[in-house]
Structure formats: structure tokens, C-alpha cells
Design an enzyme around this catalytic site. Structure first.
Site, short mmCIF file in Angstrom:
data_model
loop_
_atom_site.label_atom_id
_atom_site.label_comp_id
_atom_site.label_asym_id
_atom_site.label_seq_id
_atom_site.Cartn_x
_atom_site.Cartn_y
_atom_site.Cartn_z
N ASP A 183 0.82 -1.21 0.00
CA ASP A 183 0.00 0.00 0.00
C ASP A 183 0.86 1.26 0.00
OD1 ASP A 183 -2.39 1.42 -0.05
OD2 ASP A 183 -3.27 0.28 1.61
N ASP A 202 -10.48 1.94 -3.81
CA ASP A 202 -10.87 1.57 -2.45
C ASP A 202 -12.38 1.40 -2.30
OD1 ASP A 202 -8.48 1.23 -1.13
OD2 ASP A 202 -8.40 3.24 -0.28
#
Length: 696
Positions: A440, A498
Site C-alpha cells: 500500500d 478503495d
């Protein structure tokens, strides 16, 4: 010499006669076989007239256009030496090397004491790759301002498409007409960003997915960048792209070199789908993916930071029960990590949450027939962490740098930081049998050198993969903020966004898929109510949306009902049945007169089978919506079209279905299915239905 490169319906003609910087005469549709005499005639026939009040030689745009050539648009190169004014480049051709579909043009400027090598390749798929390398031949450092690829396109190319967006709403298309001037996009995020231009497309007005001539460019780079389209009153239209360099960011030492990222350029006479038809096979030719894309369950939206064997073990069992193949433990597993405000950077398994380490969990995952993945965010640190307290000098911009999502960035260009991160990642991967890292990157940099940070990131990922060659990596950057062909060379999956809201995902996946093949696009089945939009969606819509990518689940299956488990298992079974087609076929998207109703699909390479999704984004604009036109099929092949159920049925608003569907399907030639189409079932808004198309 005049060079003619041809591949997959694309021609490239370069006039490299004499010592002037070579000229790109043609980049576009195939010109067929041309003799040397004919090529000379083509090159000569495109030399423009000399107009009044203009340069006294014909203005031809070179592979590296500069002001000295008479090009008053944005120049391809700029720079200076310390204490000296900006250099007026006057490059000339020194030599041409290469063969086949590859060429190198070595350009020199003796007065400026630099050499620029232009590398150019037309791949067998018709994809054009270009890169410039500047070498400093002087006795002092050369301060590079810019070094860009500039490509001419025909004057008829006047309508621009690129993309913008924000968190959970990436890849929003925007189109505009190009007048005199520059349409310029710049990214200063230290990563491409949620608003990344992504793919710059220009073409004749009105092009769509299936029709129209278009040219497109993409920079294979994960740092700051700029892309532009420019129409000059001089009569030229160009596409440009390159790394966006801050003043003083790249200083080339005597004898040293700087190479630009690869610029990727694509031409199509078949609209936007024609771009994907070139890009996807080319990407697959060098992809790191070597095995079928597993069904993933990621723990994030199921448990968030609430980890421990008691919470995770039931989720593992539920995942195995429905047919999941990879279980990923997301954020919250390392020392002191109870929320997003603390512990980032302390990459040790939390002894309280996991008193026996991760071994018992991984054993349970393996016993259930799944492999194990782990979330990391190596480039970042929380101020409230042992690492930040121990090494505040490792923070990019210093410890007083602004936080973003309660975190700061580490200076990867610092050898100590690099060694620490590589050491911790190697230690985890050596202790635990981790098959997959979700890597990430949850903030913009806002300080430091994006160039230095990006090149260090590439070296770090490369080093990890060299040490652990079977490891797979997913690129996540608060969703889809780092999706580009520079990172794609090093990863096996990208987290597309997301949001798992299927309505948002339909558009995000539709346009991300112009460039990126579906097998890379992480696409998850979320809970009924999206935690990013608060919108609720039916199961059939969520199933059909998540199917067209690398399918996975982001849902607490322990609270799902037994009936839902059975439906999910059926959906996973369909995904596994279709996986080879979905991840190896040709992506197609039908144009529609009504944006509320869409049809997209994947057709096998031999055109013997396909799967399509009818998508209702909103209420249609008419009582009888436009026909379903199944595109990309072999015109003379007869196909059987039938409905497919993937665990749940779409909601319809109709008294009676179309006759062809009520009778169980229809058999028609591909030409008819594309030209006439089939009556469209009346789906309710925010619904999707699937269709199987099989050659008889």
C-alpha cells in the site's frame, strides 16, 4: 536513410537522411509495402511549403523538437550548466543503429557537450515505445530541466480524452476539443494520483469504443509526470509526455546519464477498444503473472483493525467454505497497530494480538486449501511509532512535515532507510510462508524528490522479488492512485479502487481497463452497503461487477446467511469456469446512445466463446431501451446466446421478457448480433445481467 517499421496494422516512417535530427513522417495506419523510392517520395511529399513571415526553411517536427529548429511549441529538452544561461540546443544526427522493429538514433550537440540517444521500438502488437537518454560529455554538471517525448499526430485529431478523479472515484473521463494552445496535465503527488491523466487519447471528433481513428500515449512512470496535447498556429498537433522534474532535481554529472521513463504510444482505427486490443496482448507478453488469478478474500472490510485468532479464524473457515483460494490479512497485524494513528513502520508481528506469531493463522489458512497474503505499507511511517522516534531523520521533509492520513513518508533514497525496509520485508518473508504482499501507499509525498523516491521504490520492489522469486505483489495506493505501466512491470495485481460500490466500480473498471488487462484489476465483492458511499446494492449487481477482473471478496462472511454463502459459492464457481476466458480474451465495450444502459464483455482469442454483462447504470432514457449489440464476434459464425445466472438474479421491471430470452436463447450470426442486436431485457436501475455467447 528512410526507415519504415510495420507491425500489426501500424506503420512508422522516419526520415533520417542527412545530419538533421530525424523526422517522424508518419505514425498511424499501415501504409503497406513501400520501396525505397516510394518511401523517399512519401517523405519528400510531406515537406511543407515555406509561408510568408516564417522560417526560411520548411518546418518539420523532429524526434526531439527545439526552438532552434523553429518549433515554438513546448520543447522536448531544456537545461543548463551552473552559472550559465539556458542552453539553446542545436542537435544533429551522429548515427543510427538497430534492426528489425528497433532503432537507436544518437544525437549530438558539441557546443552543449551532450549526447541524446533516442530509443524507439514498434512491438509486434503495434505498440510504439520511446525513451531518451541524455549523456553529459562536458566537464561540469548538467542541470536537466526537461526531457520529453513529443509525437506528431494528424490535424484531424482534435478531440481529447483523458481522466481525472479522486479517492474512490478514480478514472473519470473528460473530453474536450483542442483549439490553438496546450491541454496540459501535471501530477505532483509523488505518485500518479487519483486524478492521474492515465491515458491521453486524441482523435477525430466523435470516436467511440468501437469506431474512429485515435492516437494515445501513456508514461510508464510511478512518480511526478506531465502529459499534454498541443495545437500550434504553425499547423502542427502533437502529443507530449515525460517525467515532471523539479528545478535541480536531476543533475547529470560529467560522464553520467539520465534516461526518461518509457513513453508508450498506440494508434487505432477501431476506436478505444482498438487501443486495448493492442495494449492488453503486449502487456501479457511481458507480464509477471504466471498462474491463474486466485479468488482472494481480504480481511479489511470484514474486521478492520480488530484482529486476533478469535476474530480471523471464523473468517478463514467461511472463505474456504465458499471456494476462496487466497486469504489476505490486511492492516492491523504489527506491533501496537490498533488504529491508523500509530505503529506504521514497526514491521514486527504484534505479540499481544498474535502471541504465537502468524504461524497458527497461516497453518489454518493452508489447512483450508488457501495460500496466505499480508498487507504492508513500507514507504510510510506514523509519527507515533518506534521507528519515527528512533530515526526522525529518516522522514521525508523532516519530522515536522505535514501528516496525511496520520502518516509521513520515509526517504527511500536514504541507503539506511532502504536497507532497513528491505531487511524487515525479507525477515517477514523468510519467517512466514507469505505468497502475496498487498503493498500500500496511502499519501502523497508533498516533499523531497519524487524522482529519487520513485527510482528507490523500483529498486526496493525489484530487490524483494529477486530474493523471493515466487512472491506476488499487489500495488495499492489508497486504492487506484498508482496504476501505471512502470509499477505494472513489478507487480501481479493492482487495487483498482478503495470502493467496492458496484455502481462506482462499473465506470472505474471500464476505463482503467482501457490500458490494464482485466487479470490485473482487483475487483471485490463487498457487503450490501458500501462503506465508502453508503449506497446499498443487490447481490446480482455486485456479482456481475466483481466477476470482470481478478475477483475477490471484501465482506465479513461470518455474518452472511447460509443462502448467501451458497450464492457466493456459485458465483466463485462461475468465475473459475470463466477465468481463462476473462483473463486471456479480448475486452470489448459496445457503444450506446443511452449512457444509462451499457454492454461489455470478453471474447476468446479464437472468437468461439464470449461472456457479456448488460449493465443498467440508471433509469433508461426511453420506454424501450436500445438493443443489446454483441460486439467483437466473428461475422459469419453462428452463436448461441443464453442468459447466465451467477448466484443471484437481476431485478427486472417488465411484464414479460423479450421473446428470445423467454424461449431460452437464440442462435444468430455474429454480424447480426452486432448490427441488429437483441431486444434488451428491462433491468431495474443499478442491476446487471450476464450472457453466454458460444459458437455452434
Amino acid at each position: 536513410m528512410i526507415i519504415h517499421l510495420r507491425a500489426a496494422g501500424v506503420s512508422l516512417v522516419i526520415d533520417a537522411r542527412g545530419t538533421r535530427v530525424p523526422v517522424l513522417v508518419h505514425w498511424g495506419a499501415d501504409l503497406g509495402e513501400l520501396s525505397e523510392i516510394s518511401l523517399a517520395s512519401v517523405a519528400d511529399a510531406t515537406v511543407p511549403a515555406i509561408g510568408p513571415s516564417s522560417l526560411d526553411v520548411p518546418l518539420r517536427l523532429s524526434l526531439l523538437p527545439t526552438l532552434r529548429e523553429g518549433w515554438s511549441g513546448r520543447p522536448a529538452i531544456s537545461g543548463h550548466r551552473a552559472g550559465s544561461p539556458t542552453i539553446e540546443f542545436d542537435l544533429s544526427l551522429d548515427r543510427v543503429t538497430g534492426s528489425g522493429l528497433c532503432r537507436e538514433f544518437v544525437l549530438v550537440d558539441a557546443a552543449a557537450a551532450v549526447t541524446v540517444t533516442v530509443e524507439l521500438e514498434l512491438t509486434p502488437h503495434g505498440v510504439l515505445r520511446l525513451r531518451h537518454t541524455l549523456t553529459n560529455r562536458g566537464a561540469t554538471a548538467f542541470e536537466l530541466g526537461s526531457l520529453d517525448v513529443v509525437l506528431p499526430v494528424p490535424d484531424r485529431a482534435r478531440e481529447i480524452l483523458d481522466f481525472t478523479g479522486l479517492w474512490t472515484h478514480e478514472r473519470r473521463p473528460q473530453r474536450t476539443a483542442l483549439a490553438h494552445g496546450t491541454w496540459s496535465r501535471e501530477s505532483r503527488h509523488g505518485r500518479p494520483g487519483h486524478d492521474d491523466a492515465f491515458l491521453t487519447v486524441i482523435g477525430a471528433a466523435g470516436y467511440g469504443f468501437r469506431a474512429g481513428e485515435v492516437w494515445a500515449t501513456h508514461l510508464a512512470w510511478s512518480g511526478d509526470k506531465r502529459t499534454w496535447a498541443e495545437s500550434s498556429p504553425l499547423g502542427r498537433v502533437v502529443l507530449g509526455l515525460g517525467e515532471l522534474l523539479a528545478p535541480g532535481e536531476v543533475s547529470v554529472v560529467p560522464g553520467g546519464s539520465y534516461s526518461t521513463p518509457w513513453s508508450i504510444a498506440v494508434h487505432s482505427v477501431d476506436g478505444l477498444d482498438g487501443l486495448s486490443a493492442r495494449l492488453h496482448p503486449w502487456i501479457r507478453s511481458w507480464s509477471t503473472i504466471t498462474s491463474p488469478r486466485p479468488v482472494v478474500l481480504n480481511s479489511w472490510e470484514a474486521v478492520y483493525f480488530d484482529q486476533g485468532m478469535e476474530q480471523i479464524a471464523p473468517l478463514v473457515d467461511a472463505a474456504a467454505h465458499v471456494g476462496v483460494e487466497r486469504f489476505v490479512l490486511d492492516d492491523g497485524w504489527f506491533t501496537g497497530r490498533s488504529d491508523d494513528r500509530r505503529a506504521l513502520g514497526d514491521w514486527f508481528v504484534d505479540a499481544v494480538t498474535w502471541p504465537e506469531g502468524l504461524h497458527p493463522l497461516i497453518d489454518r489458512v493452508h489447512a483450508a486449501g488457501m495460500d496466505f497474503g499480508l498487507w504492508v505499507e513500507p514507504e510510510m511511517v506514523n509519527p507515533d511509532s518506534d521507528l519515527a522516534r528512533r530515526h526522525p531523520e529518516w522522514i521525508l521533509g523532516g519530522p515536522s512535515a505535514h501528516t496525511w492520513r496520520n502518516q509521513q513518508a520515509l526517504d527511500l533514497g536514504n541507503p539506511e532507510v532502504f536497507d532497513y525496509l528491505l531487511g524487515r520485508l525479507n525477515a517477514l518473508l523468510e519467517e512466514y510462508p507469505v505468497a502475496y504482499l498487498k503493498w500500500d501507499h496511502n499519501r502523497d509525498l508533498l516533499s523531497g524528490s519524487a524522482h529519487r523516491q520513485t527510482t528507490a521504490l523500483y529498486r526496493l520492489i525489484d530487490a524483494v522479488r529477486t530474493a523471493h522469486p515466487t512472491l506476488e505483489i499487489e500495488s495499492c495506493a489508497s486504492g487506484g492512485a498508482r496504476i501505471d505501466l512502470g509499477i505494472l512491470e513489478r507487480v501481479d495485481r493492482v487495487w483498482t479502487s478503495d470502493t467496492n460500490d458496484p455502481l462506482e466500480r462499473q465506470e472505474i473498471q471500464r476505463y482503467t481497463g482501457l490500458l490494464i488487462p482485466p487479470e490485473y484489476l482487483g475487483s471485490h465483492l463487498g457487503a450490501a452497503r458500501s462503506h465508502t458511499t453508503m449506497r446499498s446494492s443487490d447481490l446480482a449487481f455486485r456479482f456481475a461487477t466483481a466477476l470482470f477482473g481478478n475477483a475477490g471478496i471484501e465482506w465479513d462472511l461470518t455474518v452472511a446467511s447460509g443462502a448467501e454463502h451458497a450464492q457466493i459459492a456459485e458465483w466463485i464457481g462461475l468465475y473459475k469456469q470463466l477465468r481463462e476466458l476473462l483473463h486471456g480474451g479480448t475486452v470489448v465495450r459496445a457503444d450506446s446512445s443511452d449512457p444509462a444502459v451499457q454492454l461489455h464483455g470478453v471474447v476468446s482469442a479464437d472468437q468461439q466463446r464470449a461472456v457479456f454483462a448488460q449493465v443498467s447504470m440508471a433509469a433508461p432514457g426511453s420506454a424501450i431501451p436500445p438493443a443489446l449489440r454483441f460486439v467483437g464476434l466473428a461475422p459469419d459464425t453462428v452463436y448461441r446466446v443464453t442468459a447466465v445466472t451467477a448466484g443471484a438474479n437481476a431485478q427486472l421491471i417488465q411484464t414479460r421478457p423479450p421473446a428470445w430470452l423467454e424461449s431460452g436463447g437464440v442462435s444468430l450470426p455474429g454480424r447480426v448480433l452486432e448490427t441488429v442486436g437483441l431486444a434488451r431485457p428491462m433491468l431495474a436501475p443499478e442491476q446487471a445481467a450476464l450472457y453466454s455467447v458460444i459458437a455452434e
